[in-house]
Design an enzyme around this catalytic site. Structure first.
Site, PDB file in Angstrom:
ATOM      1  N   CYS A 108       0.830  -1.110   0.047  1.00 18.85           N
ATOM      2  CA  CYS A 108      -0.198  -0.043  -0.039  1.00 18.85           C
ATOM      3  C   CYS A 108       0.952   1.112   0.076  1.00 18.85           C
ATOM      4  O   CYS A 108       0.273   2.327  -0.058  1.00 18.85           O
ATOM      5  CB  CYS A 108      -0.800  -0.112   1.119  1.00 18.85           C
ATOM      6  SG  CYS A 108      -2.068  -1.495   1.184  1.00 18.85           S
ATOM      7  N   HIS A 117      -3.711   6.857   3.222  1.00 19.20           N
ATOM      8  CA  HIS A 117      -3.984   5.505   2.698  1.00 19.20           C
ATOM      9  C   HIS A 117      -5.587   5.245   3.131  1.00 19.20           C
ATOM     10  O   HIS A 117      -5.869   5.468   4.382  1.00 19.20           O
ATOM     11  CB  HIS A 117      -2.918   4.538   2.946  1.00 19.20           C
ATOM     12  CG  HIS A 117      -3.514   3.141   2.454  1.00 19.20           C
ATOM     13  ND1 HIS A 117      -3.832   2.734   1.238  1.00 19.20           N
ATOM     14  CD2 HIS A 117      -3.269   2.077   3.239  1.00 19.20           C
ATOM     15  CE1 HIS A 117      -3.943   1.589   1.199  1.00 19.20           C
ATOM     16  NE2 HIS A 117      -3.786   1.082   2.560  1.00 19.20           N
ATOM     17  N   ASN A 138     -10.251  -0.619   0.519  1.00 20.01           N
ATOM     18  CA  ASN A 138      -8.800  -0.454   0.423  1.00 20.01           C
ATOM     19  C   ASN A 138      -8.393  -1.036  -0.952  1.00 20.01           C
ATOM     20  O   ASN A 138      -8.303  -2.063  -1.263  1.00 20.01           O
ATOM     21  CB  ASN A 138      -8.156  -1.278   1.744  1.00 20.01           C
ATOM     22  CG  ASN A 138      -6.604  -1.456   1.555  1.00 20.01           C
ATOM     23  OD1 ASN A 138      -5.983  -0.988   0.554  1.00 20.01           O
ATOM     24  ND2 ASN A 138      -6.032  -1.765   2.776  1.00 20.01           N
TER      25      ASN A 138
HETATM   26  N1  ACO Z   1     -17.655  -9.414  10.456  1.00 23.08           N
HETATM   27  C1  ACO Z   1     -18.194  -9.595  11.619  1.00 23.08           C
HETATM   28  N2  ACO Z   1     -17.316  -9.678  12.659  1.00 23.08           N
HETATM   29  C2  ACO Z   1     -16.227  -9.860  12.563  1.00 23.08           C
HETATM   30  C3  ACO Z   1     -15.607  -9.672  11.082  1.00 23.08           C
HETATM   31  C4  ACO Z   1     -16.467  -9.434  10.259  1.00 23.08           C
HETATM   32  N3  ACO Z   1     -16.001  -9.170   8.862  1.00 23.08           N
HETATM   33  N4  ACO Z   1     -14.240  -9.775  11.377  1.00 23.08           N
HETATM   34  C5  ACO Z   1     -13.837 -10.040  12.390  1.00 23.08           C
HETATM   35  N5  ACO Z   1     -14.845 -10.106  13.243  1.00 23.08           N
HETATM   36  C6  ACO Z   1     -14.891 -10.421  14.633  1.00 23.08           C
HETATM   37  C7  ACO Z   1     -13.987 -11.110  15.120  1.00 23.08           C
HETATM   38  O1  ACO Z   1     -13.819 -12.538  14.886  1.00 23.08           O
HETATM   39  C8  ACO Z   1     -13.600 -10.483  16.636  1.00 23.08           C
HETATM   40  O2  ACO Z   1     -14.637 -11.465  17.417  1.00 23.08           O
HETATM   41  P1  ACO Z   1     -14.261 -12.278  18.760  1.00 23.08           P
HETATM   42  O3  ACO Z   1     -14.259 -10.834  19.715  1.00 23.08           O
HETATM   43  O4  ACO Z   1     -15.230 -13.194  19.204  1.00 23.08           O
HETATM   44  O5  ACO Z   1     -12.919 -12.823  18.657  1.00 23.08           O
HETATM   45  C9  ACO Z   1     -14.307  -9.163  16.646  1.00 23.08           C
HETATM   46  O6  ACO Z   1     -14.905  -8.927  15.374  1.00 23.08           O
HETATM   47  C10 ACO Z   1     -13.088  -8.433  16.674  1.00 23.08           C
HETATM   48  O7  ACO Z   1     -12.277  -8.617  15.821  1.00 23.08           O
HETATM   49  P2  ACO Z   1     -10.869  -7.650  15.666  1.00 23.08           P
HETATM   50  O8  ACO Z   1      -9.986  -8.513  14.547  1.00 23.08           O
HETATM   51  O9  ACO Z   1     -10.259  -7.443  16.962  1.00 23.08           O
HETATM   52  O10 ACO Z   1     -11.578  -6.350  14.891  1.00 23.08           O
HETATM   53  P3  ACO Z   1     -10.987  -5.075  14.788  1.00 23.08           P
HETATM   54  O11 ACO Z   1     -11.696  -3.753  15.485  1.00 23.08           O
HETATM   55  O12 ACO Z   1      -9.643  -5.194  14.934  1.00 23.08           O
HETATM   56  O13 ACO Z   1     -11.008  -4.804  13.145  1.00 23.08           O
HETATM   57  C11 ACO Z   1     -10.021  -5.059  11.157  1.00 23.08           C
HETATM   58  C12 ACO Z   1     -10.767  -5.804  12.164  1.00 23.08           C
HETATM   59  C13 ACO Z   1     -11.133  -4.345  10.441  1.00 23.08           C
HETATM   60  C14 ACO Z   1      -9.610  -5.858  10.163  1.00 23.08           C
HETATM   61  C15 ACO Z   1      -9.137  -3.939  11.792  1.00 23.08           C
HETATM   62  O14 ACO Z   1      -8.112  -4.634  12.443  1.00 23.08           O
HETATM   63  C16 ACO Z   1      -8.033  -3.278  10.546  1.00 23.08           C
HETATM   64  O15 ACO Z   1      -8.567  -2.470   9.832  1.00 23.08           O
HETATM   65  N6  ACO Z   1      -7.055  -3.898  10.584  1.00 23.08           N
HETATM   66  C17 ACO Z   1      -6.067  -3.054   9.662  1.00 23.08           C
HETATM   67  C18 ACO Z   1      -5.835  -3.953   8.324  1.00 23.08           C
HETATM   68  C19 ACO Z   1      -5.381  -3.065   7.230  1.00 23.08           C
HETATM   69  O16 ACO Z   1      -5.332  -1.968   7.217  1.00 23.08           O
HETATM   70  N7  ACO Z   1      -4.613  -3.820   6.406  1.00 23.08           N
HETATM   71  C20 ACO Z   1      -4.061  -3.117   5.306  1.00 23.08           C
HETATM   72  C21 ACO Z   1      -3.831  -4.120   4.304  1.00 23.08           C
HETATM   73  S1  ACO Z   1      -2.863  -2.903   3.266  1.00 23.08           S
HETATM   74  C22 ACO Z   1      -1.873  -3.894   2.352  1.00 23.08           C
HETATM   75  O17 ACO Z   1      -0.474  -3.966   2.261  1.00 23.08           O
HETATM   76  C23 ACO Z   1      -2.595  -5.060   1.309  1.00 23.08           C
END
Ligand code: ACO
Length: 328
Positions: free
Chosen positions: A115, A255, A285
């Site tokens: 990214c 980003h 994203n």
């Molecule tokens: N729908 C419903 N529930 C979900 C989902 C979903 N899609 N995904 C996860 N959950 C659940 C999890 O299982 C968890 O449940 P639990 O508490 O029973 O275990 C709960 O929701 C919370 O999960 P977290 O992973 O802690 O959620 P978080 O608030 O961290 O959000 C997310 C997850 C959106 C992925 C966040 O961590 C994020 O945005 N991280 C950065 C990702 C990113 O920017 N990636 C960049 C990629 S760039 C590249 O180089 C390609």
């Protein structure tokens, strides 16, 4: 001799027509619109048609950028394509794009910094122009992330979309253009965000495919913490290198990974949301394409005026990050 000032001569973007909404994702994985919107800010993303590959999206954005810059493809000296979803291992997507554009004079290469790739590309292009090697450089961020996304994995399938943004770089009047670049990497965090299958470490086999190793694997929580830390610090370092105060920022172009990551960067930079380009609700994203698409939309919407101070900042797999200060 005075140093050449390098800036953006034209911007362009292209996103595929097909929209994938949160409600459709509800039919594919155990998730819901409310969770996705509150946890990420994303409502829908674009998906390339089956016959479209990354170079096709790159081509559409590039012709628009060339048109806006008022130059033709044969005036390009170099093409840099930042992507983690090349059409194929090789030839590079930049070479495929060079042929599509008919940019016969241009050298061409791909750049892999996830990214952060577009900002890495801008820094490279600026260096080439400043040293007098090239006059016009096309920098493209283009991705078909839908091709490497596992639509059975709710942690990742909700985040990614396809699209492309392009800019033409060249000489601009003194005092304008790029004022600073801050690039960084931390290979120790590589395993937080990666695709293992299909490379020289783990070549594709029936087993790697059935184990779904050809798709993105991500530790979302740790990437989130890293992103919050690095977005603010990279932007601050680029500002101090440019000798510019936070209060001088006219528009932040971050980003587009998660609205909560963007909000934490805004807090750290003491900026209100109206000083920030946000379009992740519509596109999700798009990795290397997110920043150039947001920039092209800011220009289209008349949100960028001559003399404005822009800050571009991104993070991604690698781990990598990058920030730049630009006077429009
Ligand atoms: N729908 C419903 N529930 C979900 C989902 C979903 N899609 N995904 C996860 N959950 C659940 C999890 O299982 C968890 O449940 P639990 O508490 O029973 O275990 C709960 O929701 C919370 O999960 P977290 O992973 O802690 O959620 P978080 O608030 O961290 O959000 C997310 C997850 C959106 C992925 C966040 O961590 C994020 O945005 N991280 C950065 C990702 C990113 O920017 N990636 C960049 C990629 S760039 C590249 O180089 C390609």
């Amino acid at each position: 001799m005075n140093e050449i000032s390098v800036g953006i001569l034209g911007t362009g973007k292209y996103v595929p027509e097909r929209r994938l909404t949160n409600h459709e994702l509800e039919q594919m994985v155990e998730t819901n619109d409310e969770w996705i919107v509150t946890r990420t800010g994303i409502r829908e993303r674009r998906i390339a048609a089956m016959e479209q590959a990354t170079s096709d999206l790159a081509y559409e954005a590039s012709i628009r950028a060339l048109d806006a810059a008022g130059i033709t493809a044969d005036q390009l000296d170099l093409i840099i394509v930042a992507t983690i979803t090349p059409d194929m291992f090789f030839p590079s997507t930049a070479c495929l794009l060079q042929e599509k554009l008919g940019a016969k004079k241009a050298a061409a290469f791909d750049l892999s910094a996830a990214c952060s790739g577009f900002i890495y590309g801008l820094a490279n292009a600026t260096g080439f122009i400043k040293m007098g090697m090239y006059r016009h450089v096309l920098v493209v961020g283009a991705e078909c992330l839908s091709r490497i996304t596992d639509y059975t994995d709710r942690n990742t399938s909700i985040l990614f979309g396809d699209g492309s943004g392009a800019v033409v770089l060249g000489e601009v009047p003194s005092g304008r253009g790029f004022q600073s670049f801050k690039l960084g990497a931390d290979g120790a965090g590589g395993e937080l965000l990666r695709i293992c299958g299909g490379g020289s470490r783990l070549p594709s086999t029936e087993q790697t495919v059935s184990d779904r190793r050809h798709y993105i694997e991500m530790n979302g929580r740790d990437v989130f913490k890293f992103a919050v830390r690095v977005m603010g610090s990279a932007a601050e370092e680029a500002l101090s290198m440019a000798g510019i105060e936070k209060s001088d920022i006219d528009l932040l172009i971050p980003h587009q990974a998660n609205i909560r990551i963007i909000q934490s960067a805004l807090e750290r930079l003491n900026l209100s949301e109206d000083k920030c380009m946000i379009n992740l609700d519509r596109y999700g994203n798009m990795s290397a394409a997110s920043i150039p698409v947001a920039l092209a939309e800011a220009v289209e919407e008349g949100r960028v005026k001559e003399g404005d101070h822009l800050v571009l900042v991104g993070f991604g797999g690698g781990l990598t990050w990058g920030a730049s200060v630009l006077v429009w």
